[in-house]
Design an enzyme around this catalytic site. Structure first.
Site, PDB file in Angstrom:
ATOM      1  N   HIS A   1      -4.789   1.719   2.988  1.00 31.18           N
ATOM      2  CA  HIS A   1      -4.334   2.574   4.094  1.00 31.18           C
ATOM      3  C   HIS A   1      -3.517   3.779   3.604  1.00 31.18           C
ATOM      4  O   HIS A   1      -3.896   4.932   3.803  1.00 31.18           O
ATOM      5  CB  HIS A   1      -3.456   1.765   5.051  1.00 31.18           C
ATOM      6  N   ASP A   2      -2.356   3.480   3.021  1.00 27.19           N
ATOM      7  CA  ASP A   2      -1.389   4.545   2.746  1.00 27.19           C
ATOM      8  C   ASP A   2      -1.842   5.515   1.644  1.00 27.19           C
ATOM      9  O   ASP A   2      -1.667   6.733   1.783  1.00 27.19           O
ATOM     10  CB  ASP A   2      -0.018   3.943   2.440  1.00 27.19           C
TER      11      ASP A   2
ATOM     12  N   THR B   1       3.868   6.896   6.381  1.00 26.60           N
ATOM     13  CA  THR B   1       2.970   5.741   6.304  1.00 26.60           C
ATOM     14  C   THR B   1       3.660   4.477   6.842  1.00 26.60           C
ATOM     15  O   THR B   1       3.323   3.357   6.457  1.00 26.60           O
ATOM     16  CB  THR B   1       2.488   5.506   4.854  1.00 26.60           C
TER      17      THR B   1
ATOM     18  N   ASP C   1       0.830  -1.214   0.000  1.00 26.00           N
ATOM     19  CA  ASP C   1       0.000   0.000   0.000  1.00 26.00           C
ATOM     20  C   ASP C   1       0.862   1.261   0.000  1.00 26.00           C
ATOM     21  O   ASP C   1       0.435   2.317  -0.472  1.00 26.00           O
ATOM     22  CB  ASP C   1      -1.058   0.000   1.125  1.00 26.00           C
TER      23      ASP C   1
HETATM   24  O1  RIB Z   1      -1.711  -0.740   9.525  1.00 26.38           O
HETATM   25  C1  RIB Z   1      -1.502  -0.489   8.171  1.00 26.38           C
HETATM   26  C2  RIB Z   1      -0.139   0.114   7.930  1.00 26.38           C
HETATM   27  O2  RIB Z   1       0.876  -0.814   8.297  1.00 26.38           O
HETATM   28  C3  RIB Z   1       0.146   0.481   6.498  1.00 26.38           C
HETATM   29  O3  RIB Z   1       0.939   1.627   6.475  1.00 26.38           O
HETATM   30  C4  RIB Z   1       0.926  -0.707   5.996  1.00 26.38           C
HETATM   31  O4  RIB Z   1       1.728  -0.391   4.885  1.00 26.38           O
HETATM   32  C5  RIB Z   1       1.742  -1.069   7.202  1.00 26.38           C
HETATM   33  O5  RIB Z   1       2.877  -0.253   7.259  1.00 26.38           O
HETATM   34 CA    CA Z   2       3.074   1.541   5.215  1.00 25.46          CA
END
Ligand code: RIB
Ligand code: CA
Length: 318
Positions: free
Chosen positions: A244-245, A127, A13
Protein backbone atom coordinates in the site's frame (compact mmCIF):
# COMPACT_ATOMS: atom_id res chain seq x y z
CA UNK A 1 14.96 18.21 -6.66
CA UNK A 2 11.45 17.67 -5.32
CA UNK A 3 11.01 17.69 -1.54
CA UNK A 4 8.92 15.01 0.14
CA UNK A 5 7.22 14.75 3.51
CA UNK A 6 5.94 11.35 4.63
CA UNK A 7 3.11 11.28 7.18
CA UNK A 8 3.26 7.80 8.72
CA UNK A 9 1.68 5.40 11.21
CA UNK A 10 4.79 3.23 11.03
CA UNK A 11 3.76 0.11 10.31
CA UNK A 12 5.41 -2.50 8.04
CA UNK A 13 4.34 -0.99 4.73
CA UNK A 14 5.07 2.51 6.07
CA UNK A 15 8.63 1.26 6.68
CA UNK A 16 8.75 0.10 3.06
CA UNK A 17 7.49 3.56 2.06
CA UNK A 18 10.40 5.19 3.94
CA UNK A 19 12.77 2.77 2.21
CA UNK A 20 11.34 3.55 -1.22
CA UNK A 21 11.63 7.31 -0.63
CA UNK A 22 15.21 7.06 0.66
CA UNK A 23 16.12 4.83 -2.27
CA UNK A 24 14.85 7.39 -4.80
CA UNK A 25 17.36 9.95 -6.10
CA UNK A 26 14.54 12.09 -7.57
CA UNK A 27 13.34 13.28 -4.14
CA UNK A 28 14.73 14.55 -0.87
CA UNK A 29 12.88 13.30 2.20
CA UNK A 30 12.82 16.52 4.24
CA UNK A 31 10.91 15.11 7.19
CA UNK A 32 8.54 12.53 8.58
CA UNK A 33 5.42 13.63 10.40
CA UNK A 34 4.11 11.13 12.90
CA UNK A 35 0.55 9.91 13.16
CA UNK A 36 -1.35 7.03 14.80
CA UNK A 37 -3.01 3.96 13.30
CA UNK A 38 -1.00 0.76 12.96
CA UNK A 39 0.63 1.82 16.25
CA UNK A 40 0.29 4.66 18.72
CA UNK A 41 1.90 7.98 17.75
CA UNK A 42 4.89 7.52 20.13
CA UNK A 43 5.68 4.03 18.89
CA UNK A 44 5.43 5.16 15.26
CA UNK A 45 7.91 8.00 15.84
CA UNK A 46 10.23 5.65 17.71
CA UNK A 47 10.13 3.37 14.67
CA UNK A 48 10.74 6.27 12.24
CA UNK A 49 13.91 7.32 14.09
CA UNK A 50 15.22 3.77 14.47
CA UNK A 51 14.48 2.85 10.84
CA UNK A 52 16.06 5.95 9.33
CA UNK A 53 19.17 5.28 11.45
CA UNK A 54 19.32 1.67 10.28
CA UNK A 55 18.91 2.75 6.65
CA UNK A 56 21.83 5.19 6.98
CA UNK A 57 19.74 8.37 6.95
CA UNK A 58 19.95 9.86 10.44
CA UNK A 59 19.53 13.31 8.91
CA UNK A 60 15.77 12.75 8.49
CA UNK A 61 13.88 14.60 11.20
CA UNK A 62 10.65 13.38 12.76
CA UNK A 63 7.88 15.78 13.83
CA UNK A 64 5.15 14.87 16.34
CA UNK A 65 1.65 14.85 14.91
CA UNK A 66 -1.71 14.60 16.63
CA UNK A 67 -2.28 11.45 18.72
CA UNK A 68 -5.90 10.88 17.69
CA UNK A 69 -8.76 12.24 15.57
CA UNK A 70 -10.00 15.71 16.51
CA UNK A 71 -13.45 14.32 17.31
CA UNK A 72 -12.10 11.48 19.47
CA UNK A 73 -10.72 11.63 23.02
CA UNK A 74 -8.10 8.96 22.49
CA UNK A 75 -6.92 6.23 20.15
CA UNK A 76 -6.32 2.50 20.71
CA UNK A 77 -4.62 0.19 18.24
CA UNK A 78 -7.00 -2.39 16.79
CA UNK A 79 -6.14 -6.07 17.42
CA UNK A 80 -6.14 -6.67 13.67
CA UNK A 81 -3.43 -4.00 13.23
CA UNK A 82 -1.26 -5.78 15.82
CA UNK A 83 -1.84 -9.04 13.99
CA UNK A 84 -0.77 -7.56 10.63
CA UNK A 85 2.08 -5.27 11.75
CA UNK A 86 3.11 -6.79 15.09
CA UNK A 87 2.85 -5.17 18.53
CA UNK A 88 5.79 -2.86 17.75
CA UNK A 89 4.54 -2.10 14.20
CA UNK A 90 7.60 -3.59 12.50
CA UNK A 91 6.72 -7.26 12.58
CA UNK A 92 7.98 -7.63 16.18
CA UNK A 93 11.55 -7.46 14.88
CA UNK A 94 13.90 -5.75 17.33
CA UNK A 95 16.11 -2.94 16.02
CA UNK A 96 18.16 -0.53 18.17
CA UNK A 97 16.49 2.63 19.47
CA UNK A 98 17.83 5.83 18.00
CA UNK A 99 19.67 8.28 20.25
CA UNK A 100 17.68 11.01 18.51
CA UNK A 101 14.28 12.34 19.61
CA UNK A 102 11.37 13.86 17.68
CA UNK A 103 11.66 17.61 17.02
CA UNK A 104 9.94 20.17 19.24
CA UNK A 105 8.13 21.76 16.28
CA UNK A 106 4.72 20.17 15.69
CA UNK A 107 3.94 18.22 12.52
CA UNK A 108 1.19 20.71 11.67
CA UNK A 109 3.54 23.70 11.84
CA UNK A 110 6.26 21.84 9.99
CA UNK A 111 3.85 21.03 7.13
CA UNK A 112 2.67 24.66 6.91
CA UNK A 113 6.26 26.00 6.95
CA UNK A 114 7.36 23.47 4.34
CA UNK A 115 4.55 24.46 1.98
CA UNK A 116 5.49 28.12 2.40
CA UNK A 117 9.16 27.35 1.77
CA UNK A 118 8.95 24.87 -1.10
CA UNK A 119 5.51 25.52 -2.66
CA UNK A 120 5.14 23.66 -5.92
CA UNK A 121 8.23 21.56 -5.24
CA UNK A 122 6.69 19.93 -2.18
CA UNK A 123 4.92 16.60 -2.28
CA UNK A 124 3.20 15.38 0.87
CA UNK A 125 2.44 11.68 1.20
CA UNK A 126 0.13 10.64 4.06
CA UNK A 127 -0.09 6.88 4.58
CA UNK A 128 -2.09 6.88 7.81
CA UNK A 129 -5.16 8.87 8.89
CA UNK A 130 -5.46 12.40 7.44
CA UNK A 131 -5.59 14.07 10.87
CA UNK A 132 -2.40 16.15 10.53
CA UNK A 133 -3.05 17.57 7.06
CA UNK A 134 -6.67 18.41 7.96
CA UNK A 135 -5.40 20.34 11.01
CA UNK A 136 -2.82 22.13 8.84
CA UNK A 137 -5.52 23.11 6.32
CA UNK A 138 -7.70 24.41 9.14
CA UNK A 139 -4.84 26.51 10.56
CA UNK A 140 -3.54 27.80 7.21
CA UNK A 141 -6.19 27.24 4.50
CA UNK A 142 -4.04 29.03 1.91
CA UNK A 143 -1.63 26.10 1.74
CA UNK A 144 -4.11 24.19 -0.42
CA UNK A 145 -3.25 26.49 -3.33
CA UNK A 146 0.49 26.50 -2.68
CA UNK A 147 1.38 22.85 -2.11
CA UNK A 148 2.78 20.93 -5.11
CA UNK A 149 0.65 17.86 -4.56
CA UNK A 150 -0.68 15.41 -2.01
CA UNK A 151 -0.53 11.71 -2.85
CA UNK A 152 -2.29 9.71 -0.17
CA UNK A 153 -2.65 6.04 0.57
CA UNK A 154 -6.21 5.43 1.59
CA UNK A 155 -9.73 4.75 0.46
CA UNK A 156 -11.36 2.42 -2.02
CA UNK A 157 -13.50 3.57 -4.93
CA UNK A 158 -13.97 0.53 -7.19
CA UNK A 159 -13.37 -2.23 -4.62
CA UNK A 160 -14.54 -3.01 -1.08
CA UNK A 161 -12.85 -1.65 2.02
CA UNK A 162 -10.55 -3.64 4.30
CA UNK A 163 -12.09 -2.60 7.62
CA UNK A 164 -15.68 -3.02 6.47
CA UNK A 165 -17.31 -3.50 3.08
CA UNK A 166 -17.03 0.23 2.42
CA UNK A 167 -14.17 1.54 4.59
CA UNK A 168 -10.40 1.40 4.19
CA UNK A 169 -8.24 1.48 7.34
CA UNK A 170 -6.57 4.91 7.01
CA UNK A 171 -9.84 6.65 6.17
CA UNK A 172 -11.71 4.77 8.92
CA UNK A 173 -9.40 6.16 11.63
CA UNK A 174 -10.56 9.72 10.92
CA UNK A 175 -13.26 10.02 8.23
CA UNK A 176 -13.91 13.67 9.14
CA UNK A 177 -10.31 14.67 8.47
CA UNK A 178 -10.25 12.79 5.16
CA UNK A 179 -13.51 14.47 4.14
CA UNK A 180 -12.05 17.91 4.95
CA UNK A 181 -9.05 17.13 2.76
CA UNK A 182 -11.10 15.67 -0.10
CA UNK A 183 -13.41 18.69 -0.19
CA UNK A 184 -10.69 21.31 0.37
CA UNK A 185 -9.79 21.76 -3.29
CA UNK A 186 -6.16 20.78 -2.63
CA UNK A 187 -4.54 18.77 -5.47
CA UNK A 188 -4.91 15.21 -4.19
CA UNK A 189 -4.21 11.85 -5.78
CA UNK A 190 -5.87 8.95 -3.97
CA UNK A 191 -3.90 5.71 -4.13
CA UNK A 192 -6.37 3.30 -2.56
CA UNK A 193 -7.07 -0.40 -2.34
CA UNK A 194 -8.19 -0.26 -6.01
CA UNK A 195 -4.52 -0.40 -6.95
CA UNK A 196 -2.55 -1.29 -3.81
CA UNK A 197 -4.10 -4.76 -3.63
CA UNK A 198 -2.78 -5.43 -7.11
CA UNK A 199 0.85 -4.83 -6.07
CA UNK A 200 1.89 -7.81 -4.00
CA UNK A 201 5.17 -8.98 -2.53
CA UNK A 202 6.03 -12.63 -1.82
CA UNK A 203 8.71 -14.62 0.02
CA UNK A 204 10.56 -14.85 -3.30
CA UNK A 205 11.38 -11.13 -3.18
CA UNK A 206 12.14 -11.00 0.54
CA UNK A 207 14.62 -13.85 0.03
CA UNK A 208 16.55 -11.54 -2.30
CA UNK A 209 16.89 -9.07 0.59
CA UNK A 210 17.92 -11.82 3.01
CA UNK A 211 20.54 -13.03 0.53
CA UNK A 212 22.09 -9.54 0.45
CA UNK A 213 23.10 -10.23 4.06
CA UNK A 214 23.29 -6.65 5.38
CA UNK A 215 21.69 -5.58 8.67
CA UNK A 216 19.22 -3.38 6.81
CA UNK A 217 18.28 -5.99 4.21
CA UNK A 218 17.88 -8.73 6.84
CA UNK A 219 15.62 -6.46 8.89
CA UNK A 220 13.48 -5.65 5.85
CA UNK A 221 13.21 -9.34 4.93
CA UNK A 222 12.27 -10.48 8.45
CA UNK A 223 9.79 -7.67 9.00
CA UNK A 224 8.10 -8.17 5.63
CA UNK A 225 7.88 -11.95 6.11
CA UNK A 226 5.84 -11.31 9.28
CA UNK A 227 3.48 -9.16 7.18
CA UNK A 228 3.23 -11.71 4.35
CA UNK A 229 2.41 -14.39 6.93
CA UNK A 230 -0.40 -12.26 8.36
CA UNK A 231 -1.82 -11.79 4.85
CA UNK A 232 -1.91 -15.59 4.47
CA UNK A 233 -4.57 -15.52 7.21
CA UNK A 234 -6.39 -12.26 6.46
CA UNK A 235 -6.33 -12.38 2.62
CA UNK A 236 -5.30 -15.88 1.51
CA UNK A 237 -6.71 -15.31 -2.00
CA UNK A 238 -4.08 -12.62 -2.75
CA UNK A 239 -0.94 -14.78 -2.63
CA UNK A 240 1.23 -12.01 -1.16
CA UNK A 241 1.11 -8.82 0.90
CA UNK A 242 -0.25 -5.48 -0.29
CA UNK A 243 2.37 -2.80 -0.96
CA UNK A 244 0.00 0.00 0.00
CA UNK A 245 2.24 2.76 1.31
CA UNK A 246 5.28 2.32 -0.98
CA UNK A 247 2.97 2.48 -3.99
CA UNK A 248 1.79 5.94 -2.87
CA UNK A 249 5.44 7.08 -2.64
CA UNK A 250 6.18 5.61 -6.05
CA UNK A 251 3.20 7.42 -7.62
CA UNK A 252 4.29 10.67 -5.96
CA UNK A 253 7.63 10.28 -7.74
CA UNK A 254 6.33 8.87 -11.02
CA UNK A 255 2.61 9.44 -11.66
CA UNK A 256 2.78 7.41 -14.90
CA UNK A 257 2.80 4.22 -12.81
CA UNK A 258 -0.98 4.54 -12.46
CA UNK A 259 -3.97 5.53 -14.55
CA UNK A 260 -6.31 7.88 -12.75
CA UNK A 261 -9.90 9.04 -12.82
CA UNK A 262 -10.39 12.79 -12.33
CA UNK A 263 -13.25 13.14 -9.83
CA UNK A 264 -14.29 15.36 -6.94
CA UNK A 265 -14.47 13.03 -3.95
CA UNK A 266 -15.99 13.08 -0.49
CA UNK A 267 -15.95 10.82 2.52
CA UNK A 268 -19.26 9.84 4.10
CA UNK A 269 -19.18 11.11 7.66
CA UNK A 270 -22.76 10.36 8.74
CA UNK A 271 -24.91 7.27 8.77
CA UNK A 272 -24.07 3.62 8.32
CA UNK A 273 -21.56 4.18 5.48
CA UNK A 274 -19.32 6.47 7.58
CA UNK A 275 -15.82 6.20 6.12
CA UNK A 276 -16.86 5.45 2.52
CA UNK A 277 -14.82 7.25 -0.17
CA UNK A 278 -17.15 8.20 -3.03
CA UNK A 279 -17.80 10.90 -5.64
CA UNK A 280 -19.30 14.12 -4.27
CA UNK A 281 -22.71 14.54 -5.95
CA UNK A 282 -22.79 18.24 -5.15
CA UNK A 283 -19.61 18.81 -7.21
CA UNK A 284 -20.40 16.34 -9.99
CA UNK A 285 -20.81 19.11 -12.55
CA UNK A 286 -17.80 21.19 -11.53
CA UNK A 287 -15.53 21.25 -14.56
CA UNK A 288 -12.49 21.48 -12.26
CA UNK A 289 -11.65 18.17 -10.63
CA UNK A 290 -9.28 18.65 -7.70
CA UNK A 291 -8.73 14.94 -7.15
CA UNK A 292 -7.42 12.02 -9.15
CA UNK A 293 -8.21 8.47 -8.07
CA UNK A 294 -5.81 5.73 -9.15
CA UNK A 295 -7.80 2.94 -10.79
CA UNK A 296 -5.10 1.08 -12.74
CA UNK A 297 -1.44 0.31 -12.06
CA UNK A 298 1.53 -0.95 -14.06
CA UNK A 299 2.22 -3.76 -11.61
CA UNK A 300 5.44 -5.13 -13.09
CA UNK A 301 7.07 -1.74 -13.57
CA UNK A 302 6.26 -0.76 -10.00
CA UNK A 303 7.57 -4.05 -8.56
CA UNK A 304 10.79 -3.70 -10.54
CA UNK A 305 11.29 -0.14 -9.26
CA UNK A 306 10.41 -1.24 -5.73
CA UNK A 307 12.96 -4.05 -5.66
CA UNK A 308 15.70 -2.07 -7.40
CA UNK A 309 15.43 1.02 -5.21
CA UNK A 310 15.02 -0.73 -1.86
CA UNK A 311 17.66 -3.42 -2.52
CA UNK A 312 20.21 -0.75 -3.53
CA UNK A 313 19.47 1.26 -0.40
CA UNK A 314 19.65 -1.78 1.89
CA UNK A 315 22.96 -2.83 0.37
CA UNK A 316 24.47 0.65 0.72
CA UNK A 317 23.20 1.03 4.31
CA UNK A 318 25.13 -2.10 5.31
O1 RIB B 1 -5.31 0.02 4.38
C1 RIB B 1 -3.92 -0.02 4.32
C2 RIB B 1 -3.31 1.10 5.12
O2 RIB B 1 -3.62 0.95 6.50
C3 RIB B 1 -1.80 1.18 5.06
O3 RIB B 1 -1.41 2.51 5.10
C4 RIB B 1 -1.38 0.46 6.32
O4 RIB B 1 -0.09 0.84 6.74
C5 RIB B 1 -2.44 0.89 7.29
O5 RIB B 1 -2.12 2.15 7.80
CA1 CA C 1 0.21 3.20 6.85
Amino acid sequence: MKKMILDLDTGVDDTLAISYALGSPEVELIGITGTYGNVLLEQGMRNDLAITDLLGHSEVKVYPGLPHAEKADSFSVLPVSEFIHGKNGIGDIEIPDSSRRPESQSAVDFIIDAVKTYGDDLVYVPTGPMTNIAAALRKAPEIKDRIGKIVLMGGALTVCGNVSAWTEANISQDPDAANELFRSGAPVTMVGLDVTLQTLLTYKETKRWRDLGTKASTFLADMTDFYIKAYETTSPHLGGCGLHDPLAVAVAIDPTLVTTLPINMQVDVDGPTRGRTIGDNTRLNDSHKSMQVAVGVDVQRFLDEFMTRISRLAEQAG
